[in-house]
Motif scaffolding. Structure first.
Motif, PDB file in Angstrom:
ATOM      1  N   SER A 256      -4.509  42.355  -2.933  1.00 39.30           N
ATOM      2  CA  SER A 256      -3.972  43.190  -1.852  1.00 39.30           C
ATOM      3  C   SER A 256      -3.895  42.425  -0.531  1.00 39.30           C
ATOM      4  O   SER A 256      -2.892  42.494   0.195  1.00 39.30           O
ATOM      5  CB  SER A 256      -4.838  44.445  -1.672  1.00 39.30           C
TER       6      SER A 256
ATOM      7  N   ALA B 289      -0.518  41.357   1.499  1.00 42.10           N
ATOM      8  CA  ALA B 289      -0.362  41.769   2.901  1.00 42.10           C
ATOM      9  C   ALA B 289      -0.105  40.577   3.821  1.00 42.10           C
ATOM     10  O   ALA B 289       0.665  40.677   4.778  1.00 42.10           O
ATOM     11  CB  ALA B 289      -1.606  42.526   3.358  1.00 42.10           C
ATOM     12  N   SER B 290      -0.722  39.434   3.522  1.00 44.57           N
ATOM     13  CA  SER B 290      -0.542  38.249   4.364  1.00 44.57           C
ATOM     14  C   SER B 290       0.762  37.514   4.075  1.00 44.57           C
ATOM     15  O   SER B 290       1.198  36.665   4.860  1.00 44.57           O
ATOM     16  CB  SER B 290      -1.714  37.278   4.155  1.00 44.57           C
TER      17      SER B 290
ATOM     18  N   ALA C  97       4.543  41.965   1.839  1.00 45.37           N
ATOM     19  CA  ALA C  97       3.898  42.558   2.995  1.00 45.37           C
ATOM     20  C   ALA C  97       4.783  43.651   3.581  1.00 45.37           C
ATOM     21  O   ALA C  97       5.997  43.496   3.683  1.00 45.37           O
ATOM     22  CB  ALA C  97       3.616  41.495   4.048  1.00 45.37           C
ATOM     23  N   LYS C  98       4.159  44.755   3.929  1.00 45.53           N
ATOM     24  CA  LYS C  98       4.894  45.867   4.548  1.00 45.53           C
ATOM     25  C   LYS C  98       5.227  45.522   5.989  1.00 45.53           C
ATOM     26  O   LYS C  98       4.386  45.039   6.738  1.00 45.53           O
ATOM     27  CB  LYS C  98       4.054  47.148   4.499  1.00 45.53           C
TER      28      LYS C  98
END
Length: 268
Positions: free
Chosen positions: A240, A244-245, A266-267
């Motif tokens: 996760s 993300a990064s 990543a969002k």
């Protein structure tokens, strides 16, 4: 009355149960940290996931992901070379702590091992000459597409062809023959795993084949032994965090030439 022979059997059975209970309580994450080294099973004969570079050093998307994982865990990485068929046996016999080897998630494997959160996908794609505007199956109308018979690529291509119509499928009996048909110019279009496109261009750079569109994707994840609650929790959090990064997408795009699907990025 319990005979001596029966008592021996009962004692052995109790010892077996105790041993299995101990194994079930094993904490591989703690063992890895105490050892200072994580044993990661990787298939070094499956480019671009795993391979040897020009200096005979391990490289590939799974190798780089494993290197990042070991660094974040604060331990050394030891690669345990495996092949497709022995990935599960090496894990179950503790020859490896985890498996990172384009390890697609299947219901059959889930009966005997656990998986982390998926960290990538195995895409099947349509490839063709650079400069040709081919964005979907409909755009292949009137063209011939090579594929290896009976593969997931064959199934996806057949389904797409039935829906769009107008394209001809030429099926070859093995991957080597299919790839040769493209690299030698017998065929211009191919349906295959995304990794194949790079291999075709290595075989004959003048062909300049590129990925046109993705047909299907199958997620892959880190394999671990069942019952390893602490290790699975750490691996899930690691995946996760690296999604993300953007780190996992950077590794993937470097080796596949296409980004991970949106759900693995990543969002923004």
């Amino acid at each position: 009355m319990v005979t001596l022979k029966g008592l021996i059997k009962l004692t052995l059975a109790a010892a077996t149960v105790f041993t299995l209970a101990q194994a079930a309580m094993a904490d591989t994450l703690a063992d890895i940290k105490a050892r200072g080294r994580i044993l990661v099973a990787i298939d070094l004969g499956a480019p671009p996931y795993g391979m040897l570079d020009g200096n005979a050093q391990p490289s590939g998307s799974d190798v780089e992901a494993a290197q990042a994982l070991a660094k974040d865990l604060g331990v050394e990485l030891e690669i345990v070379p495996v092949t497709g068929p022995n990935r599960v046996p090496f894990l179950l016999t503790s020859k490896a702590d985890i498996v990172m080897a384009s390890f697609s998630i299947t219901d059959e494997r889930k009966k005997v091992i656990d998986y982390s959160t998926p960290y990538g996908v195995v895409p099947t794609v349509v490839g063709g000459p650079a400069g040709e505007a081919i964005a979907d199956f409909a755009a292949l109308s009137g063209k011939t597409v090579a594929v290896t018979r009976g593969t997931t690529s064959d199934a996806a291509l057949t389904k797409g062809a039935d829906a769009a119509g107008g394209l001809e499928i030429v099926r070859y009996e093995d991957d080597a023959t299919t790839n040769t048909a493209i690299s030698t110019g017998q065929q211009d279009y191919i349906a295959a795993a995304a990794s194949v496109i790079k291999q075709v261009n290595i075989a004959n750079p003048s062909r300049n084949v590129e990925i046109k569109f993705v047909m299907t994707t199958a997620p892959y994840a880190i394999g671990l032994r069942q019952g390893e609650t602490e290790l699975k929790s750490w691996l899930d959090q690691w995946v996760s965090a690296n999604i993300a990064s953007g780190n996992l997408n950077t590794i993937y795009e470097k080796h596949f030439g296409i980004p991970l699907p949106a759900e693995y990025q990543a969002k923004k």
